[in-house]
Design a protein around this motif. Structure first.
Motif, PDB file in Angstrom:
ATOM      1  N   TRP A 187      -1.569  -2.945  11.909  1.00  0.00           N
ATOM      2  CA  TRP A 187      -1.110  -2.378  13.190  1.00  0.00           C
ATOM      3  C   TRP A 187       0.429  -1.931  12.925  1.00  0.00           C
ATOM      4  N   ILE A 188       1.059  -3.086  12.751  1.00  0.00           N
ATOM      5  CA  ILE A 188       2.389  -2.943  12.687  1.00  0.00           C
ATOM      6  C   ILE A 188       2.943  -1.866  11.556  1.00  0.00           C
ATOM      7  N   ALA A 189       2.094  -2.111  10.498  1.00  0.00           N
ATOM      8  CA  ALA A 189       2.413  -1.113   9.275  1.00  0.00           C
ATOM      9  C   ALA A 189       2.506   0.071   9.371  1.00  0.00           C
ATOM     10  N   ASP A 190       1.624   0.699  10.298  1.00  0.00           N
ATOM     11  CA  ASP A 190       1.363   2.106  10.706  1.00  0.00           C
ATOM     12  C   ASP A 190       2.784   2.375  11.345  1.00  0.00           C
ATOM     13  N   TYR A 191       3.259   1.692  12.163  1.00  0.00           N
ATOM     14  CA  TYR A 191       4.515   2.163  12.952  1.00  0.00           C
ATOM     15  C   TYR A 191       5.538   2.043  11.944  1.00  0.00           C
ATOM     16  N   ARG A 192       5.597   1.270  11.025  1.00  0.00           N
ATOM     17  CA  ARG A 192       6.791   0.967   9.993  1.00  0.00           C
ATOM     18  C   ARG A 192       6.714   2.309   9.199  1.00  0.00           C
ATOM     19  N   ARG A 193       5.524   2.731   8.708  1.00  0.00           N
ATOM     20  CA  ARG A 193       5.653   3.960   8.189  1.00  0.00           C
ATOM     21  C   ARG A 193       6.336   5.194   8.834  1.00  0.00           C
ATOM     22  N   PHE A 194       6.026   5.123  10.289  1.00  0.00           N
ATOM     23  CA  PHE A 194       6.433   6.211  10.986  1.00  0.00           C
ATOM     24  C   PHE A 194       7.935   6.195  11.134  1.00  0.00           C
ATOM     25  N   TRP A 195       8.599   4.863  11.277  1.00  0.00           N
ATOM     26  CA  TRP A 195      10.231   4.795  11.303  1.00  0.00           C
ATOM     27  C   TRP A 195      10.604   4.831  10.085  1.00  0.00           C
ATOM     28  N   ASP A 196      10.102   4.683   8.895  1.00  0.00           N
ATOM     29  CA  ASP A 196      10.494   4.939   7.537  1.00  0.00           C
ATOM     30  C   ASP A 196      10.769   6.417   7.340  1.00  0.00           C
ATOM     31  N   GLN A 197       9.625   7.017   7.838  1.00  0.00           N
ATOM     32  CA  GLN A 197       9.830   8.592   7.685  1.00  0.00           C
ATOM     33  C   GLN A 197      10.685   9.146   8.627  1.00  0.00           C
ATOM     34  N   SER A 198      10.849   8.633   9.838  1.00  0.00           N
ATOM     35  CA  SER A 198      12.144   9.137  10.648  1.00  0.00           C
ATOM     36  C   SER A 198      13.191   8.806  10.364  1.00  0.00           C
ATOM     37  N   PHE A 199      13.381   7.754   9.759  1.00  0.00           N
ATOM     38  CA  PHE A 199      14.659   7.365   8.882  1.00  0.00           C
ATOM     39  C   PHE A 199      14.968   8.206   7.967  1.00  0.00           C
ATOM     40  N   ASP A 200      14.174   8.629   7.022  1.00  0.00           N
ATOM     41  CA  ASP A 200      14.192   9.446   5.863  1.00  0.00           C
ATOM     42  C   ASP A 200      14.563  10.917   5.996  1.00  0.00           C
ATOM     43  N   ARG A 201      14.046  11.480   7.383  1.00  0.00           N
ATOM     44  CA  ARG A 201      14.427  12.708   7.961  1.00  0.00           C
ATOM     45  C   ARG A 201      15.776  12.743   8.213  1.00  0.00           C
ATOM     46  N   LEU A 202      16.208  11.537   9.165  1.00  0.00           N
ATOM     47  CA  LEU A 202      17.495  11.533   9.584  1.00  0.00           C
ATOM     48  C   LEU A 202      18.516  11.527   8.418  1.00  0.00           C
ATOM     49  N   ASP A 203      18.440  10.740   7.384  1.00  0.00           N
ATOM     50  CA  ASP A 203      19.175  10.610   6.328  1.00  0.00           C
ATOM     51  C   ASP A 203      19.356  11.995   5.530  1.00  0.00           C
ATOM     52  N   ASP A 204      18.165  12.761   5.404  1.00  0.00           N
ATOM     53  CA  ASP A 204      18.117  14.209   4.773  1.00  0.00           C
ATOM     54  C   ASP A 204      19.090  14.944   5.865  1.00  0.00           C
ATOM     55  N   TYR A 205      18.904  14.881   6.884  1.00  0.00           N
ATOM     56  CA  TYR A 205      19.770  15.708   8.100  1.00  0.00           C
ATOM     57  C   TYR A 205      21.245  15.474   8.005  1.00  0.00           C
ATOM     58  N   LEU A 206      21.454  14.265   7.984  1.00  0.00           N
ATOM     59  CA  LEU A 206      22.979  13.604   7.794  1.00  0.00           C
ATOM     60  C   LEU A 206      23.474  14.296   6.406  1.00  0.00           C
TER      61      LEU A 206
END
Length: 110
Positions: A82-101
């Motif tokens: 269950w936590i792994a699903d949310y980890r993927r969400f946060w990893d993808q969100s941080f990747d998008r933030l890195d790209d934006y920055l």
């Protein structure tokens, strides 16, 4: 699945039950052995064990005259999945933030 997760997280909400699970991670233990580090009566520890058993986090064994408790890894895997699903969400969100920055910093350097 939601009821199972609710029961597991409810059981984990108590620090005494988390400590019991930590002890059982080292191997099986009797009720008396589990009660030893706490200033609780054996009936109080038994209530905690019942909650953990109902959540599927531990199970009772049978050895001669005792019923040692053991950790039940399947329930822990349920939480990890269950936590792994949310980890993927946060990893993808941080990747998008890195790209934006990176993009924003690129504009500032031009």
């Amino acid at each position: 699945m939601d009821d199972k997760l609710d029961a597991i997280f409810s059981a984990l909400a108590d620090p005494t039950r988390r400590a019991i699970l930590g002890r059982l991670a080292n191997g099986k233990a009797t009720v008396a052995e589990l009660a030893d580090p706490f200033e609780l009566s054996q009936p109080a520890i038994s209530k905690h064990l019942k909650v953990l058993e109902q959540a599927g986090l531990i199970r009772s064994g049978r050895e001669a005259n005792s019923r040692p408790r053991v950790l039940e890894p399947a329930a822990l895997k349920t939480i990890a999945d269950w936590i792994a699903d949310y980890r993927r969400f946060w990893d993808q969100s941080f990747d998008r933030l890195d790209d934006y920055l990176s993009k924003v910093q690129g504009y500032e350097n031009d």
